[in-house]
Design a protein around this motif. Sequence first.
Motif, PDB file in Angstrom:
ATOM      1  N   PRO A 370       8.199 -12.651 -77.842  1.00 14.01           N
ATOM      2  CA  PRO A 370       7.071 -13.360 -77.228  1.00 14.01           C
ATOM      3  C   PRO A 370       6.285 -14.163 -78.266  1.00 14.01           C
ATOM      4  CG  PRO A 370       7.114 -11.042 -76.571  1.00 14.01           C
ATOM      5  CD  PRO A 370       8.087 -11.195 -77.693  1.00 14.01           C
ATOM      6  N   ARG A 371       5.626 -15.196 -77.789  1.00 18.32           N
ATOM      7  CA  ARG A 371       4.875 -16.062 -78.706  1.00 18.32           C
ATOM      8  C   ARG A 371       3.787 -15.291 -79.431  1.00 18.32           C
ATOM      9  NH1 ARG A 371       0.530 -20.149 -78.212  1.00 18.32           N
ATOM     10  NH2 ARG A 371       0.126 -19.402 -76.108  1.00 18.32           N
ATOM     11  N   GLU A 372       3.082 -14.408 -78.729  1.00 16.18           N
ATOM     12  CA  GLU A 372       1.995 -13.663 -79.364  1.00 16.18           C
ATOM     13  C   GLU A 372       2.503 -12.637 -80.368  1.00 16.18           C
ATOM     14  OE1 GLU A 372       2.835 -11.670 -75.353  1.00 16.18           O
ATOM     15  OE2 GLU A 372       2.719 -13.690 -76.190  1.00 16.18           O
ATOM     16  N   HIS A 373       3.796 -12.338 -80.323  1.00 17.58           N
ATOM     17  CA  HIS A 373       4.377 -11.395 -81.279  1.00 17.58           C
ATOM     18  C   HIS A 373       5.249 -12.086 -82.320  1.00 17.58           C
ATOM     19  CE1 HIS A 373       2.855  -7.652 -79.705  1.00 17.58           C
ATOM     20  NE2 HIS A 373       3.182  -8.011 -78.493  1.00 17.58           N
ATOM     21  N   GLY A 374       5.104 -13.405 -82.461  1.00 21.78           N
ATOM     22  CA  GLY A 374       5.705 -14.071 -83.600  1.00 21.78           C
ATOM     23  C   GLY A 374       6.869 -14.991 -83.330  1.00 21.78           C
ATOM     24  N   HIS A 375       7.142 -15.344 -82.072  1.00 22.47           N
ATOM     25  CA  HIS A 375       8.253 -16.253 -81.762  1.00 22.47           C
ATOM     26  C   HIS A 375       8.169 -17.515 -82.632  1.00 22.47           C
ATOM     27  CE1 HIS A 375      11.209 -18.376 -79.343  1.00 22.47           C
ATOM     28  NE2 HIS A 375      10.379 -19.414 -79.330  1.00 22.47           N
ATOM     29  N   PRO A 376       9.281 -17.916 -83.220  1.00 21.28           N
ATOM     30  CA  PRO A 376      10.652 -17.462 -82.972  1.00 21.28           C
ATOM     31  C   PRO A 376      11.151 -16.332 -83.875  1.00 21.28           C
ATOM     32  CG  PRO A 376      10.670 -19.465 -84.254  1.00 21.28           C
ATOM     33  CD  PRO A 376       9.233 -19.181 -83.978  1.00 21.28           C
ATOM     34  N   ALA A 377      10.448 -16.011 -84.970  1.00 20.49           N
ATOM     35  CA  ALA A 377      10.921 -14.967 -85.875  1.00 20.49           C
ATOM     36  C   ALA A 377       9.723 -14.337 -86.569  1.00 20.49           C
ATOM     37  CB  ALA A 377      11.901 -15.526 -86.913  1.00 20.49           C
ATOM     38  N   ARG A 378       9.808 -13.022 -86.761  1.00 25.47           N
ATOM     39  CA  ARG A 378       8.752 -12.322 -87.473  1.00 25.47           C
ATOM     40  C   ARG A 378       9.364 -11.331 -88.449  1.00 25.47           C
ATOM     41  NH1 ARG A 378       4.788  -8.776 -84.237  1.00 25.47           N
ATOM     42  NH2 ARG A 378       4.113  -8.388 -86.379  1.00 25.47           N
ATOM     43  N   LEU A 379       8.594 -10.989 -89.463  1.00 21.12           N
ATOM     44  CA  LEU A 379       9.024 -10.045 -90.487  1.00 21.12           C
ATOM     45  C   LEU A 379       8.388  -8.692 -90.228  1.00 21.12           C
ATOM     46  CD1 LEU A 379      10.555  -9.731 -93.220  1.00 21.12           C
ATOM     47  CD2 LEU A 379       8.369 -10.250 -94.347  1.00 21.12           C
ATOM     48  N   LEU A 380       9.194  -7.631 -90.290  1.00 19.93           N
ATOM     49  CA  LEU A 380       8.716  -6.262 -90.135  1.00 19.93           C
ATOM     50  C   LEU A 380       9.193  -5.458 -91.339  1.00 19.93           C
ATOM     51  CD1 LEU A 380       9.665  -5.739 -86.382  1.00 19.93           C
ATOM     52  CD2 LEU A 380       7.366  -6.127 -87.280  1.00 19.93           C
ATOM     53  N   ILE A 381       8.277  -4.739 -91.975  1.00 16.16           N
ATOM     54  CA  ILE A 381       8.604  -3.889 -93.113  1.00 16.16           C
ATOM     55  C   ILE A 381       8.180  -2.466 -92.769  1.00 16.16           C
ATOM     56  CG2 ILE A 381       8.369  -3.492 -95.579  1.00 16.16           C
ATOM     57  CD1 ILE A 381       9.569  -6.169 -95.006  1.00 16.16           C
ATOM     58  N   SER A 382       9.143  -1.590 -92.565  1.00 20.67           N
ATOM     59  CA  SER A 382       8.822  -0.214 -92.205  1.00 20.67           C
ATOM     60  C   SER A 382       8.040   0.462 -93.324  1.00 20.67           C
ATOM     61  CB  SER A 382      10.112   0.562 -91.942  1.00 20.67           C
ATOM     62  OG  SER A 382       9.835   1.915 -91.647  1.00 20.67           O
ATOM     63  N   GLY A 383       6.978   1.168 -92.938  1.00 15.89           N
ATOM     64  CA  GLY A 383       6.170   1.894 -93.910  1.00 15.89           C
ATOM     65  C   GLY A 383       5.032   1.094 -94.498  1.00 15.89           C
ATOM     66  N   ARG A 384       4.868  -0.167 -94.081  1.00 14.46           N
ATOM     67  CA  ARG A 384       3.761  -0.982 -94.566  1.00 14.46           C
ATOM     68  C   ARG A 384       2.905  -1.457 -93.402  1.00 14.46           C
ATOM     69  NH1 ARG A 384       3.442  -3.048 -99.712  1.00 14.46           N
ATOM     70  NH2 ARG A 384       5.073  -2.340-101.135  1.00 14.46           N
ATOM     71  N   HIS A 385       1.613  -1.570 -93.665  1.00 10.57           N
ATOM     72  CA  HIS A 385       0.700  -2.034 -92.625  1.00 10.57           C
ATOM     73  C   HIS A 385       0.941  -3.509 -92.314  1.00 10.57           C
ATOM     74  CE1 HIS A 385      -1.743   1.553 -93.868  1.00 10.57           C
ATOM     75  NE2 HIS A 385      -1.864   1.630 -92.564  1.00 10.57           N
TER      76      HIS A 385
END
Length: 577
Positions: A370-385
């Motif tokens: 979704p656009r509000e969650h970073g479309h078209p791509a987002r970075l996620l790093i487990s264990g970091r805020h």
Amino acid sequence: MSIHRTARSVLRRRRVGLLAGVLAAAAGEVTACASERGRSPASGLARGLVDAAPAVLIDAGVAVLGRADKPGLAVLATGASALAAAAGGHLAEHRPVLGAAVAGAPHALGGFLVLRGGDASARGSAAAAAVGVLLSATAVVALPLRPRPVLTAAAGAGATAAPATADTAATSTATSCTAALTAAASTAATAVVATAAVLIASRGARRRASAAVHAGVQLPVPARALPPVPVEARQGPPGLAPLLARPGEMVVIDVTVPAPRIDLDTWRLDVAGDVRRPLSPALPDLLALPLEERDLLMVCVHNPVGGSRMGCARWIGIGVADLLELAGISGDERQWLVAEAVDGYTNVLPLHDARAHGFLALGMAGQPLPREHGHPARLLISGRHGQDGNLKWLRRLTITSTPPPSYWGSRGWIEGTYPVHPASRIDTPATHTRLHPGETAVHGYAWAPPIGVDRVQLQVDTGPWIDTTVGIDLGPDAWLPFHATWHATPGRHRLRVRCRTVDGQWQQHLTTTPYPHGVQGLHIITVHVGTSPAGPADLLSVAASLVPTGQRLGAAARTRMLWAVHSASAWRHGNRS
């Protein structure tokens, strides 16, 4: 009477200016929503406030407002437009050019900030700024030119002068009171109408953007898919957060208001820096790679103990290590990964953390991101805020040995010192809930990414810590549901929860603030066990039922204010409060 008329005239001009400022802000928002990728001047002012405000003020503001921080920014931006227009209306009687300039200044500044950001359509954003400037400036300049302008009449103007006698003075006072009430009512009505127009336009724009995303993006079947979650594991009791959130269920946290609308025809993800093969794939190129699913937990650095500024979801994408392998990195673990978003937000991460725990998300819950969650791509790093490792609307990844300061690092935050600490919370029952005596179910979650949780315990009052029953294990990067049964006895009770990581580390008891090393502490709730007081009238029962709600609201307000004070103190002393 001339002095009274002058004073009333000044008040009328200010009221009309306020109305003009609110309407101009609403008109700019509607104009931006009507364009394909435009942003309003109010959104530029809101982002400008975040960029310019000291980090300690942001910490305190988030602590007080909680998840209402974005509406709070919108109110501040609109208020600035209204106050500027009121000041412009006051100045316009004798200096109309200056009055018009003051009234239109917030819209011009907001438009400039939007265009400088480069994450929106220049044409649509400029049109929105022009509409705001013209409407506010024209309204205040027209005030001294006409005796009864439309806006002045709406603000309660038009009282006829009368001879200065005792009777007419009383009549004049009553008329002034009526005019003031009318002005207040008209201002409120105008604000309501403007807000409704903005909400309708924004909702329509979000619906069109969401439809465009779903129509233009087709997610392939992941090469490495996770097993489906059993239905019984997904269906928790009322009050328990979703095990895996779907779009619309996950909290939205960022510094941009509203989310950027990105043109997929021109968007590219640049992978550059110290790599042998720089990449610049479009979204179809990324979707053509072997994708996988991961269950990942996101936690905001401002999430208080037991807070809801977090959530877990099933994401579809590619591991950062796999993407960087395509680019041919040198393999020097002492390097850094600089991630940059289209709105200018940046994160700086140790390369070894990014490779070990990083994920480039392209989809969420089986749907395009979704656009509000970073479309078209987002970075996620487990264990970091979120502020330290998760970045939406990604446009560039750069490998370097000399990283620049991140967005928050340049504001005083210490780079790379905000891991997600082991934590747990009780979702149900809610604090200050009134319960019936007998068997009571307690549900919640525990988490410690990227290590994982193997044990969750519950304590009632000063009793022993008792092991709970843990639910489905989605892996170390997700949260772990738990439940316990407690025999509730009449009276007031305090419940606490704690967890242990798989390597034997118990959750810390000491409560700390986001700065300088992240939130820690045990979640504690208070419940009231027993029936409502008996009474001959239903009113007593209704009043008794409202007591827990009032206690819950009061406790929440008190906790937020204390959290704001402690956060400010932590910034002042530079250590844990």
